[in-house]
Design a protein around this motif. Structure first.
Motif, short mmCIF file in Angstrom:
data_model
loop_
_atom_site.label_atom_id
_atom_site.label_comp_id
_atom_site.label_asym_id
_atom_site.label_seq_id
_atom_site.Cartn_x
_atom_site.Cartn_y
_atom_site.Cartn_z
N ALA A 199 0.38 3.98 -2.80
CA ALA A 199 -0.01 5.46 -2.39
C ALA A 199 1.01 6.26 -2.96
O ALA A 199 0.78 7.76 -3.15
CB ALA A 199 -0.01 5.64 -0.71
N ASN A 200 2.33 6.01 -3.33
CA ASN A 200 3.17 6.86 -3.87
C ASN A 200 3.39 6.59 -5.37
O ASN A 200 4.18 7.20 -5.77
CB ASN A 200 4.63 6.60 -3.24
N LEU A 214 0.83 -1.13 -0.10
CA LEU A 214 -0.04 0.07 -0.03
C LEU A 214 0.87 1.27 -0.09
O LEU A 214 0.50 2.40 -0.47
CB LEU A 214 -0.94 -0.05 1.31
N LEU A 215 1.96 1.23 0.69
CA LEU A 215 2.97 2.23 0.42
C LEU A 215 3.29 2.68 -0.97
O LEU A 215 3.43 3.67 -1.50
CB LEU A 215 4.34 2.05 1.52
N PHE A 238 -7.35 3.18 -7.62
CA PHE A 238 -6.69 2.00 -6.82
C PHE A 238 -7.73 0.77 -7.02
O PHE A 238 -8.95 0.84 -6.54
CB PHE A 238 -6.53 2.26 -5.06
N ALA A 254 -5.77 0.31 3.40
CA ALA A 254 -5.69 1.56 2.43
C ALA A 254 -5.92 2.78 2.95
O ALA A 254 -5.52 3.69 2.56
CB ALA A 254 -6.34 1.15 1.15
N ASP A 266 -7.44 8.43 0.50
CA ASP A 266 -7.72 9.98 0.33
C ASP A 266 -6.86 10.66 -1.02
O ASP A 266 -7.42 11.78 -1.38
CB ASP A 266 -6.89 10.82 1.70
N LYS A 267 -6.02 9.83 -1.72
CA LYS A 267 -5.49 10.33 -3.09
C LYS A 267 -6.22 9.74 -4.19
O LYS A 267 -6.11 10.59 -5.03
CB LYS A 267 -4.19 9.75 -2.74
N PHE A 295 -3.23 4.06 5.45
CA PHE A 295 -2.21 4.66 4.85
C PHE A 295 -2.48 5.84 3.70
O PHE A 295 -1.78 6.09 3.12
CB PHE A 295 -1.49 3.45 3.80
N GLY A 296 -3.52 6.22 3.72
CA GLY A 296 -3.94 7.51 3.08
C GLY A 296 -4.30 7.22 1.46
O GLY A 296 -4.46 8.23 0.75
N VAL A 297 -4.27 5.95 1.31
CA VAL A 297 -4.59 5.57 -0.17
C VAL A 297 -5.98 6.15 -0.69
O VAL A 297 -6.04 6.66 -1.85
CB VAL A 297 -4.52 4.05 -0.42
#
Length: 341
Positions: free
Chosen positions: A152-153, A148-149, A159, A175, A182-183, A178-180
């Motif tokens: 996220a990046n 997930l990192l 996703f 997810a 939100d992005k 880890f802020g996924v």
């Protein structure tokens, strides 16, 4: 009077084959069914072909089940990954947009790779999406942090979470952590009530996916209403799609037995292959003789906001019912059925 037995497959091919082999050799089973895993489904199809016992496949979304691993003695009602992706893509284009970047979380088995392949194929071809990567994880993973990192990046807009069951719940919750989410927007090609219940509506709201069946079809179809109301009266909750698969597969088999006027497997198979149409909770359904995939509508859904839920089971809104003939693969996905005898 028919009797039945059941056992725990542990979602693993070997225990499933051992259990069903016992039912066939010791109990003289005339039909086998069940599974919630495509690897198990494929293994049981091969067992059914070897022992010449009809297998009404349970939950299985991999293309291979009625594709390259199809068997004369196996019949699948759930939409294949191809069918689900073809039904889902136009809705994603309309609701999320075109020319987006997508990244996938893929469980490392037949179902995961099949769903990733078909979903990326249709979103790229029809929507101009670009697949910028896939994070492949072992089935049964509990810690998705490293995957997930990377997601996220990644700079993706979408996703696509291919995980299912407990894996889908754990990965969706993480997810969020880890802020996924939100992005980027999350899409779950094969979504489930279990995922929505365990992950929560806060996470699943606005998430698009497909289902084998959703209980609000009872508001549209009298057969669906009978099924949903009867199930709810007995079990005190609305049926999700594994219950529907079990019900519809049994109904199709029983209808074939009645038309064949026999439990003889070859006669039953030929009755199932005849293209006879049944009106079941999804509407009109039948099996395609060339690959034993059921031709049936595919519901496309979106997760509801908590404020929109009318009852504890009201997780999804149906945003499309795509007719079966519109999503069937034209080339049978490499299926070559074996012999009757």
């Amino acid at each position: 009077r028919l009797i039945y037995k059941y056992g725990d497959t542990q979602t693993q091919p070997n225990p499933a084959v051992q259990i069903q082999s016992g039912f066939i050799s010791q109990d003289k089973a005339i039909m086998i069914t069940g599974c919630v895993n495509s690897a198990v489904a494929i293994a049981l199809e091969k067992l059914a072909q070897r022992d010449k016992v009809v297998n009404m496949v349970g939950c299985s979304g991999a293309n291979e089940t009625t594709g390259v691993d199809c068997q004369r003695y196996g019949f699948r009602s759930q939409p294949s990954a191809y069918m689900a992706a073809k039904a889902l893509a136009p809705v994603l284009g309309k609701q999320l947009g075109r020319n987006l970047k997508a990244i996938y979380l893929v469980p490392d088995y037949a179902y995961g790779h099949s769903v990733q392949h078909s979903t990326s194929e249709f979103t790229e071809k029809e929507l101009g999406w670009k697949t910028i990567g896939s994070q492949v994880c072992p089935l049964g993973t509990t810690d998705y942090s490293s995957y997930l990192l990377n997601i996220a990046n990644s700079g993706a807009d979408v996703f696509v979470n291919v995980c299912f069951g407990h894996d889908a719940v754990a990965s969706s919750k993480q997810a969020k952590q880890f802020g996924v989410l939100d992005k980027m927007k999350m899409v779950v090609p094969n979504i489930s009530a279990f995922q929505a219940k365990e992950a929560g509506a806060e996470i699943m709201q606005g998430v698009y996916g497909t289902l084998d069946f959703w209980w609000t079809l009872a508001e549209r179809d009298p057969m669906a209403k009978i099924f949903v109301d009867t199930f709810h009266e007995k079990f005190k909750y609305r049926p999700s799609w594994p219950a529907h698969i079990a019900y519809s597969q049994m109904m199709c088999w029983a209808d074939a037995v009645e038309r064949a006027k026999s439990y003889d497997p070859v006669s039953v198979i030929k009755a199932l292959e005849a293209g006879h149409k049944l009106h079941l909770p999804l509407g009109e359904v039948w099996y395609r003789a060339e690959d034993h995939q059921q031709v049936r509508p595919v519901p496309v859904v979106v997760g509801k906001k908590p404020s929109e839920m009318r009852n504890p089971d009201d997780y999804f809104e149906i945003v499309g019912m795509v007719p079966g003939p519109e999503v069937m693969p034209p080339d049978f996905l490499g299926c070559k059925l074996g012999s009757y005898t």
